[in-house]
Design a protein around this motif. Structure first.
Motif, mmCIF file in Angstrom:
data_model
loop_
_atom_site.group_PDB
_atom_site.id
_atom_site.type_symbol
_atom_site.label_atom_id
_atom_site.label_comp_id
_atom_site.label_asym_id
_atom_site.label_seq_id
_atom_site.Cartn_x
_atom_site.Cartn_y
_atom_site.Cartn_z
ATOM 1 N N ALA A 1 15.041 4.618 -6.260
ATOM 2 C CA ALA A 1 15.196 4.136 -4.891
ATOM 3 C C ALA A 1 15.215 2.613 -4.911
ATOM 4 O O ALA A 1 14.554 1.991 -5.741
ATOM 5 N N ALA A 2 15.986 2.033 -4.038
ATOM 6 C CA ALA A 2 16.041 0.579 -3.967
ATOM 7 C C ALA A 2 14.692 0.042 -3.528
ATOM 8 O O ALA A 2 14.096 0.551 -2.578
ATOM 9 N N PRO A 3 14.168 -0.960 -4.229
ATOM 10 C CA PRO A 3 12.864 -1.505 -3.838
ATOM 11 C C PRO A 3 12.950 -2.286 -2.533
ATOM 12 O O PRO A 3 14.007 -2.790 -2.179
ATOM 13 N N ALA A 4 11.833 -2.338 -1.856
ATOM 14 C CA ALA A 4 11.761 -3.169 -0.652
ATOM 15 C C ALA A 4 11.919 -4.614 -1.078
ATOM 16 O O ALA A 4 11.316 -5.057 -2.044
ATOM 17 N N SER A 5 12.751 -5.340 -0.388
ATOM 18 C CA SER A 5 12.997 -6.729 -0.754
ATOM 19 C C SER A 5 11.822 -7.604 -0.348
ATOM 20 O O SER A 5 11.408 -7.591 0.806
ATOM 21 N N VAL A 6 11.307 -8.354 -1.288
ATOM 22 C CA VAL A 6 10.208 -9.266 -0.995
ATOM 23 C C VAL A 6 10.686 -10.355 -0.039
ATOM 24 O O VAL A 6 9.946 -10.840 0.794
ATOM 25 N N ASN A 7 11.973 -10.697 -0.106
ATOM 26 C CA ASN A 7 12.501 -11.760 0.750
ATOM 27 C C ASN A 7 12.449 -11.395 2.229
ATOM 28 O O ASN A 7 12.330 -12.254 3.076
ATOM 29 N N THR A 8 12.536 -10.099 2.545
ATOM 30 C CA THR A 8 12.536 -9.719 3.955
ATOM 31 C C THR A 8 11.138 -9.747 4.565
ATOM 32 O O THR A 8 10.997 -9.756 5.759
ATOM 33 N N ILE A 9 10.118 -9.769 3.723
ATOM 34 C CA ILE A 9 8.762 -9.753 4.254
ATOM 35 C C ILE A 9 8.466 -11.016 5.053
ATOM 36 O O ILE A 9 7.846 -10.971 6.084
ATOM 37 N N GLY A 10 8.956 -12.157 4.591
ATOM 38 C CA GLY A 10 8.711 -13.413 5.286
ATOM 39 C C GLY A 10 9.658 -13.657 6.446
ATOM 40 O O GLY A 10 9.428 -14.506 7.286
ATOM 41 N N ILE B 1 6.963 1.321 15.389
ATOM 42 C CA ILE B 1 6.110 0.965 14.252
ATOM 43 C C ILE B 1 6.501 1.896 13.108
ATOM 44 O O ILE B 1 6.510 3.121 13.271
ATOM 45 N N ILE B 2 6.827 1.301 11.970
ATOM 46 C CA ILE B 2 7.214 2.087 10.799
ATOM 47 C C ILE B 2 6.367 1.635 9.619
ATOM 48 O O ILE B 2 6.298 0.438 9.322
ATOM 49 N N ILE B 3 5.716 2.575 8.960
ATOM 50 C CA ILE B 3 4.922 2.302 7.759
ATOM 51 C C ILE B 3 5.775 2.672 6.551
ATOM 52 O O ILE B 3 6.299 3.787 6.464
ATOM 53 N N LEU B 4 5.904 1.720 5.619
ATOM 54 C CA LEU B 4 6.732 1.898 4.424
ATOM 55 C C LEU B 4 5.874 1.817 3.172
ATOM 56 O O LEU B 4 4.887 1.073 3.152
ATOM 57 N N ASN B 5 6.266 2.526 2.128
ATOM 58 C CA ASN B 5 5.569 2.366 0.852
ATOM 59 C C ASN B 5 6.166 1.181 0.089
ATOM 60 O O ASN B 5 7.030 0.473 0.616
ATOM 61 N N GLN B 6 5.743 0.981 -1.151
ATOM 62 C CA GLN B 6 6.151 -0.199 -1.909
ATOM 63 C C GLN B 6 7.624 -0.210 -2.286
ATOM 64 O O GLN B 6 8.161 -1.267 -2.621
ATOM 65 N N VAL B 7 8.291 0.929 -2.251
ATOM 66 C CA VAL B 7 9.719 0.948 -2.568
ATOM 67 C C VAL B 7 10.579 1.068 -1.317
ATOM 68 O O VAL B 7 11.769 1.295 -1.388
ATOM 69 N N LEU C 1 -2.724 8.727 3.950
ATOM 70 C CA LEU C 1 -2.163 7.857 2.920
ATOM 71 C C LEU C 1 -3.112 7.712 1.739
ATOM 72 O O LEU C 1 -4.323 7.655 1.909
ATOM 73 N N SER C 2 -2.550 7.619 0.547
ATOM 74 C CA SER C 2 -3.334 7.294 -0.645
ATOM 75 C C SER C 2 -3.690 5.819 -0.598
ATOM 76 O O SER C 2 -3.016 5.027 0.069
ATOM 77 N N ASP C 3 -4.730 5.437 -1.318
ATOM 78 C CA ASP C 3 -5.059 4.017 -1.422
ATOM 79 C C ASP C 3 -3.889 3.286 -2.065
ATOM 80 O O ASP C 3 -3.251 3.811 -2.977
ATOM 81 N N GLY C 4 -3.615 2.085 -1.591
ATOM 82 C CA GLY C 4 -2.514 1.317 -2.165
ATOM 83 C C GLY C 4 -2.002 0.264 -1.209
ATOM 84 O O GLY C 4 -2.612 -0.036 -0.185
ATOM 85 N N ILE C 5 -0.851 -0.292 -1.552
ATOM 86 C CA ILE C 5 -0.215 -1.348 -0.763
ATOM 87 C C ILE C 5 0.922 -0.735 0.045
ATOM 88 O O ILE C 5 1.732 0.028 -0.480
ATOM 89 N N TYR C 6 0.978 -1.095 1.319
ATOM 90 C CA TYR C 6 1.995 -0.604 2.231
ATOM 91 C C TYR C 6 2.532 -1.776 3.061
ATOM 92 O O TYR C 6 1.966 -2.868 3.047
ATOM 93 N N PHE C 7 3.614 -1.502 3.785
ATOM 94 C CA PHE C 7 4.199 -2.485 4.688
ATOM 95 C C PHE C 7 4.329 -1.843 6.055
ATOM 96 O O PHE C 7 4.591 -0.645 6.161
ATOM 97 N N VAL C 8 4.114 -2.650 7.089
ATOM 98 C CA VAL C 8 4.303 -2.155 8.448
ATOM 99 C C VAL C 8 5.403 -3.002 9.091
ATOM 100 O O VAL C 8 5.391 -4.228 9.014
#
Length: 135
Positions: A47-56, A83-89, A112-119
């Motif tokens: 799967a295409a990873p979430a772009s770090v550039n879009t976070i900012g 509101i959408i919760i996304l995993n690391q990818v 959710l499992s413990d870990g890093i997510y994006f909202v």
């Protein structure tokens, strides 16, 4: 195993037999891949990873509390519609879409499992993405 130098990389098959006990030199992943028997590696699409550039790149500002979060996180922003919760990818894990332009929302994270997510929060004025940790 007959190791003569360190570091040494060996290749052991699923039958626990040595396939290669002297993988040298190794400069790239291709060097390692070439040591496998023909047909042993089957590439799979990722799967295409979430772009770090879009976070900012956010149009709006919003707050998450607490962060790190346990089983509950609250989102504060004026006029929330989605509101959408996304995993690391970047895969959608939870979504709350078509909200009536609310100013805060508490979300149960217990599934959710413990870990890093994006909202990703969307409003009539734009959207924003923030990282949070579930622990």
């Amino acid at each position: 195993y007959g190791i003569s130098a360190y570091p040494t990389i060996v290749l052991i098959g699923p039958d626990k037999k040595m396939i290669n006990n002297d993988m040298w030199p190794i400069s790239t992943i291709t060097d390692i891949e070439n040591k496998f028997p023909t047909g042993a590696i089957t590439p799979k699409a990722c799967a295409a990873p979430a772009s770090v550039n879009t976070i900012g790149a956010t149009d709006i500002s919003f707050q998450l509390s607490p962060n790190p979060a346990g089983n509950l996180i609250s989102i504060f922003c004026e006029g929330i519609s989605d509101i959408i919760i996304l995993n690391q990818v970047g895969a959608k894990i939870l979504s709350f879409e078509g909200l009536p332009f609310i100013n805060n929302k508490s979300i149960d994270l217990s599934i959710l499992s413990d870990g890093i997510y994006f909202v990703n929060v969307k409003t009539a004025k734009g959207s924003g993405i923030r990282k949070f940790v579930k622990d």
